[in-house]
Enzyme design. Structure first.
Site, PDB file in Angstrom:
ATOM      1  N   GLU A 256       0.879  -1.184   0.000  1.00 17.24           N
ATOM      2  CA  GLU A 256       0.000   0.000   0.000  1.00 17.24           C
ATOM      3  C   GLU A 256       0.909   1.225   0.000  1.00 17.24           C
ATOM      4  O   GLU A 256       1.580   1.499   0.989  1.00 17.24           O
ATOM      5  CB  GLU A 256      -0.856   0.027   1.274  1.00 17.24           C
ATOM      6  CG  GLU A 256      -1.800  -1.137   1.448  1.00 17.24           C
ATOM      7  CD  GLU A 256      -3.039  -1.000   0.583  1.00 17.24           C
ATOM      8  OE1 GLU A 256      -3.189   0.009  -0.128  1.00 17.24           O
ATOM      9  OE2 GLU A 256      -3.855  -1.937   0.613  1.00 17.24           O
ATOM     10  N   CYS A 290      -2.482   9.514   2.583  1.00 13.93           N
ATOM     11  CA  CYS A 290      -2.205   8.824   1.309  1.00 13.93           C
ATOM     12  C   CYS A 290      -3.351   9.022   0.327  1.00 13.93           C
ATOM     13  O   CYS A 290      -3.126   9.135  -0.868  1.00 13.93           O
ATOM     14  CB  CYS A 290      -1.936   7.344   1.545  1.00 13.93           C
ATOM     15  SG  CYS A 290      -3.236   6.509   2.455  1.00 13.93           S
TER      16      CYS A 290
END
Ligand code: NDP
Length: 510
Positions: A256, A290
């Site tokens: 990720e 993010c």
């Protein structure tokens, strides 16, 4: 982000330590980025310590995997209740290590708790053993599918959401029956230790979930320690290094990484709400998210009004360390220079700052910056900035917005504000998640999977896919009775194949 933050977390001799590290062991300090105050010291765990921790976790897997889903859920529910009781203490620690406002930290813990609840509640239904159809060729078989734990999962986490982000792996891996060894960011070791310590309060006798602390080398050692999977969250550059290390032992990885998420505004959008979402999505947590909004594409017809609304809201935001501040500091000192460089590059190439500018960078804080008409190949549009900045570019229509959005090497989340075409645009974005007429909503829906494409990584946390990510499908076919048709033997007769051919033509040929 490829820079190491080791500079901000000095290695100190063991003498002034708290009782956490063993005497003589190398250790490092965790700091409050608002004040530079030393919060605590943690050991720099070396490869031997990491291997020991993984060995302990391996021994605990038999017990943990041996509990059925109900047994594991009891422990995980007890842990959840304990986290709820200590929510303020936990939030204060997150706030101290990252500098984020206390209420933002509380909301982060709420997300942790909600996902932990979802994962433990749904593990049995998603992963439990079930019968599946045995098909046309094998009617004499009972087919069973089960999802078994992998064993020991190594989790490597970032500092920006130091509890929520790794818990997207930890809660789901534990619910699936794995033991976990967690390496938190060197900037937020206390948050990792808090998670492991509170878990140990409800599971005191077995090292099912433990933590290792240190710098990048400790994470690299975890990749090489013989774990059954690494779940990594962090920058794309480190993600590639993690993959390279894991390739040596064919250890599977979930990666990720960063993003450069867009917010698209169509001409029929609610502009007030879209502006609100752009500012919150881009600037909450000082832009260190993010799936934060970094680029905005707005159609010409409403662009002037939209930019005014964004600017009006962004100008009101105040960064600081006091309780009422809207934004905290930039947690990782090295990131400040990247933010400054992106702002300068945008302006040097013809972009215009309508809020703030290069002078908005006042370490450790960055005041809101809104840039318009920024060239698509500038760093501010192409690279992850990770600061409270937004670029807003005009487009003739939303189709062009989708084209520009999809030109990015990243593809994590995205946002669309539109009345008529919201759903259609969401489907066309090359990303793992999209919110329509709200921003980042998908992270708070535990049943939705979370993950990216391209440089944003691969694999999924959260939801059913997030549970399956930490399990191995096990297929079992059991013969119920001897079939008159036996194709898989050298003793089969010619009629067997002829009969099967006839069946295939009848069933599948029309
Ligand atoms: P980094 O890539 O710098 O670090 C991530 C983790 O990897 C840290 O624990 C770090 O340890 C560790 N690490 C560093 N080097 C190695 C190595 N060689 N082998 C194994 N582990 C290593 O990321 P940041 O902590 O700076 O986090 C910010 C990044 O994370 C941003 O790009 C952000 O977009 C991304 N992110 C992605 C999310 C997602 O779900 N897609 C969610 C949240 C953030 P140490 O800190 O000690 O160096």
């Amino acid at each position: 982000m490829t820079q190491t933050a080791s500079d901000s977390a000095p290695v100190v001799p063991a003498a002034d330590s708290t009782d956490r590290p063993d005497a003589g062991q190398r250790q490092f300090a965790s700091l409050d980025p608002r004040t530079g105050e030393v919060l605590d010291h943690y050991p720099v765990d070396d490869a031997d310590t990491v291997a020991d921790r993984v060995r302990g976790a391996r021994e605990a897997t038999d017990w943990w995997a041996g509990l059925d889903f109900t047994g594991r859920r009891e422990h995980l529910d007890a842990w959840r209740r304990l986290l709820v009781r200590r929510i303020d203490e936990f939030a204060a620690l997150i706030s101290a290590e990252t500098g984020k406002p206390a209420d933002d930290a509380r909301l982060e813990v709420v997300l942790v708790i909600d996902h932990l609840h979802w994962a433990s509640k749904h593990a049995s239904k998603v992963l439990g053993s079930r019968r599946v159809a045995s098909g046309m060729l094998m009617p004499n078989q009972t087919a069973t599918l089960a999802y078994q734990p992998l064993g020991v999962v190594g989790v490597i986490g970032p500092w920006n959401y130091p509890a929520f982000t790794p818990m997207g792996s930890i809660a789901y891996a534990l619910s699936a029956g794995n033991a976990v060894v967690f390496k938190p960011s060197e900037l937020t070791p206390g948050v990792g230790a808090f998670l492991a310590d509170t878990f140990a309060e409800v599971v005191p006798d077995q090292p099912v979930f433990t933590v290792v602390t240190g710098f990048g080398e400790t994470g690299a050692a975890l990749c090489r320690a013989g774990v059954d999977k690494i779940a990594f969250t962090g920058s794309t550059a480190t993600g590639k290094r993690v993959m390279a290390a894991c390739a040596e032992t064919l250890t599977p990885v979930l990666v990720e990484c960063g993003g450069k998420d867009v917010l698209i505004v169509d001409s029929d959008a609610d502009l007030e709400q879209a502006a609100d979402a752009a500012v919150w999505g881009g600037m909450s947590n000082a832009g260190q998210t993010c799936v934060g909004v970094e680029r905005v594409y707005v159609v010409d017809a409403v662009a002037d009004r939209f930019v005014d609304l964004v600017a009006e809201r962004a100008r009101k935001l105040r960064p600081g360390g006091e309780p009422g501040a809207d934004l905290g500091p930039i947690t990782m000192p090295a990131q400040v220079e990247i933010i400054r460089r992106h702002i300068r590059d945008a302006i040097d190439r013809g972009g215009r700052a309508v809020v703030g500018g290069p002078d908005s960078v006042r370490p450790p804080y960055v005041e809101p910056v809104v840039l318009v008409d920024v060239p698509e190949d500038s760093e501010a549009v192409a690279e992850e900035t990770f600061g409270p900045t937004l670029t807003i570019n005009r487009v003739p229509d939303v189709d062009r917005a989708v084209e520009l959005a999809n030109a990015s090497k990243y593809g994590l989340g995205g946002t669309v504000f539109a009345r008529a075409r919201g759903d259609e645009l969401a489907r066309r974005l090359r990303s793992g998640m999209v919110s329509v007429n709200s921003v980042i909503a998908f992270v708070a829906i535990p049943s939705l999977p979370f993950g990216g494409v391209g440089d944003s990584g691969f694999g999924r946390i959260h939801g059913e896919d997030g549970l399956r990510e930490f399990a191995r499908p096990k297929a079992i076919a059991v013969t119920r009775f001897r079939s008159p048709l036996q194709p898989m033997t050298f003793n089969r007769g010619k009629r067997t194949v002829r009969t099967i051919m006839r069946l295939v033509r009848v069933l599948y040929g029309r």
